[in-house]
Design an enzyme around this catalytic site. Structure first.
Site, mmCIF file in Angstrom:
data_model
loop_
_atom_site.group_PDB
_atom_site.id
_atom_site.type_symbol
_atom_site.label_atom_id
_atom_site.label_comp_id
_atom_site.label_asym_id
_atom_site.label_seq_id
_atom_site.Cartn_x
_atom_site.Cartn_y
_atom_site.Cartn_z
ATOM 1 N N HIS A 166 17.182 31.426 8.556
ATOM 2 C CA HIS A 166 16.375 32.125 9.549
ATOM 3 C C HIS A 166 16.606 31.614 10.974
ATOM 4 O O HIS A 166 16.976 30.462 11.173
ATOM 5 C CB HIS A 166 14.890 31.963 9.226
ATOM 6 C CG HIS A 166 14.543 32.388 7.832
ATOM 7 N ND1 HIS A 166 13.648 31.703 7.058
ATOM 8 C CD2 HIS A 166 14.981 33.425 7.080
ATOM 9 C CE1 HIS A 166 13.535 32.304 5.885
ATOM 10 N NE2 HIS A 166 14.333 33.350 5.865
ATOM 11 N N GLU B 95 12.298 37.835 14.900
ATOM 12 C CA GLU B 95 12.746 37.229 13.643
ATOM 13 C C GLU B 95 14.068 37.858 13.183
ATOM 14 O O GLU B 95 14.276 39.060 13.290
ATOM 15 C CB GLU B 95 11.669 37.473 12.596
ATOM 16 C CG GLU B 95 12.055 37.039 11.218
ATOM 17 C CD GLU B 95 10.993 37.410 10.204
ATOM 18 O OE1 GLU B 95 10.462 36.485 9.595
ATOM 19 O OE2 GLU B 95 10.696 38.611 10.039
ATOM 20 N N HIS C 31 18.740 28.388 10.265
ATOM 21 C CA HIS C 31 18.396 27.266 9.395
ATOM 22 C C HIS C 31 17.931 27.746 8.026
ATOM 23 O O HIS C 31 17.206 28.728 7.908
ATOM 24 C CB HIS C 31 17.275 26.445 10.038
ATOM 25 C CG HIS C 31 16.725 25.402 9.133
ATOM 26 N ND1 HIS C 31 15.522 25.553 8.459
ATOM 27 C CD2 HIS C 31 17.226 24.196 8.747
ATOM 28 C CE1 HIS C 31 15.306 24.479 7.715
ATOM 29 N NE2 HIS C 31 16.324 23.648 7.872
ATOM 30 N N TYR D 37 8.083 21.554 9.489
ATOM 31 C CA TYR D 37 8.866 22.067 10.604
ATOM 32 C C TYR D 37 8.037 21.958 11.870
ATOM 33 O O TYR D 37 6.891 22.411 11.893
ATOM 34 C CB TYR D 37 9.132 23.565 10.446
ATOM 35 C CG TYR D 37 9.958 24.018 9.300
ATOM 36 C CD1 TYR D 37 11.197 24.601 9.539
ATOM 37 C CD2 TYR D 37 9.510 23.941 7.992
ATOM 38 C CE1 TYR D 37 11.959 25.078 8.493
ATOM 39 C CE2 TYR D 37 10.260 24.408 6.943
ATOM 40 C CZ TYR D 37 11.488 24.984 7.199
ATOM 41 O OH TYR D 37 12.243 25.460 6.172
ATOM 42 N N ARG E 90 0.809 -1.222 0.000
ATOM 43 C CA ARG E 90 0.000 0.000 0.000
ATOM 44 C C ARG E 90 0.833 1.258 0.000
ATOM 45 O O ARG E 90 0.386 2.319 -0.399
ATOM 46 C CB ARG E 90 -0.922 0.036 1.217
ATOM 47 C CG ARG E 90 -1.884 -1.131 1.307
ATOM 48 C CD ARG E 90 -2.537 -1.176 2.662
ATOM 49 N NE ARG E 90 -1.497 -1.459 3.686
ATOM 50 C CZ ARG E 90 -1.645 -1.321 4.984
ATOM 51 N NH1 ARG E 90 -2.788 -0.894 5.472
ATOM 52 N NH2 ARG E 90 -0.673 -1.613 5.816
ATOM 53 N N LYS F 96 13.979 23.332 16.469
ATOM 54 C CA LYS F 96 13.179 22.905 15.325
ATOM 55 C C LYS F 96 13.481 21.448 15.028
ATOM 56 O O LYS F 96 14.611 20.994 15.186
ATOM 57 C CB LYS F 96 13.538 23.702 14.060
ATOM 58 C CG LYS F 96 13.263 25.160 14.119
ATOM 59 C CD LYS F 96 13.699 25.819 12.804
ATOM 60 C CE LYS F 96 13.581 27.315 12.881
ATOM 61 N NZ LYS F 96 14.097 27.956 11.666
ATOM 62 N N ARG G 79 15.805 28.889 0.631
ATOM 63 C CA ARG G 79 14.947 29.484 1.655
ATOM 64 C C ARG G 79 15.761 29.580 2.934
ATOM 65 O O ARG G 79 16.326 28.605 3.389
ATOM 66 C CB ARG G 79 13.710 28.619 1.899
ATOM 67 C CG ARG G 79 12.685 28.667 0.779
ATOM 68 C CD ARG G 79 11.469 27.849 1.211
ATOM 69 N NE ARG G 79 10.422 27.851 0.231
ATOM 70 C CZ ARG G 79 9.283 28.544 0.330
ATOM 71 N NH1 ARG G 79 9.067 29.298 1.377
ATOM 72 N NH2 ARG G 79 8.366 28.457 -0.608
#
Length: 176
Positions: A55, A136, A112, A125, A16, A65, A52
């Protein structure tokens, strides 16, 4: 790097498809990685070569994280920003994919980011803190001081990531 842990998952497969546990507090506690998850985020990136990040959140909203690639393949990068660490400003990379069953546990004090190695990448995440816009921060992914060796030509980055300044020689890191 002290505190950074690669987690290997073992899917249970049959005709499956497969089943794999993405999070188990008891398993993480056995590595000293316990805690509470306050937020779970999902990203989708359309094209290969996109970067990306990189941060992080400043204290008092610094976060741990647990990151996993659930579709496609990424070159995942962390940078140690801990002021008193022997690996301060060193970067580490891991190949994360939907096939290799790896996740990366990233402790407080690390920034990261990732580069997509395939089209249509999805990352999940799990964060120990909720997102706090006033905390931030980020590093410029092409900062020569970091000298991150991205495996592909960078095809796209957000304007925000491009605008993060390069580190100054007197950057003192962050203290959690």
């Amino acid at each position: 790097m002290r505190g950074l842990v690669r987690i290997e998952r073992k899917p249970i497969e049959d005709s499956r498809g497969f089943f794999v546990r993405m999070f188990c507090r008891d398993e993480l506690n056995s590595h000293g990685l316990g805690g509470v998850i306050h937020q779970v985020n999902l990203t989708h990136t359309n094209k290969r070569g996109v970067v990306r990040g990189i941060h992080f959140q400043n204290p008092p909203h610094a976060e741990t994280k647990l990151v996993s690639c659930i579709h496609g393949k990424v070159w995942d990068v962390v940078v140690d920003l801990r002021a008193n660490s022997s690996t301060f400003l060193h970067w580490h990379s891991e190949l994360l994919s939907d096939k290799n069953g790896r996740s990366l546990f990233i402790p407080e004090g690390f920034a990261h980011g990732f580069q997509t190695l395939t089209d249509d990448v999805e990352m999940i995440y799990m964060h120990s803190m909720r997102y706090e816009p006033t905390s931030e921060a980020g590093l410029n992914p092409i900062d020569p001081m970091l000298n991150i060796q991205w495996p592909l030509e960078i095809t796209e980055m957000s304007l925000r990531d491009q605008a993060f300044p390069h580190l100054s020689p007197n950057f003192g890191g962050i203290v959690s």
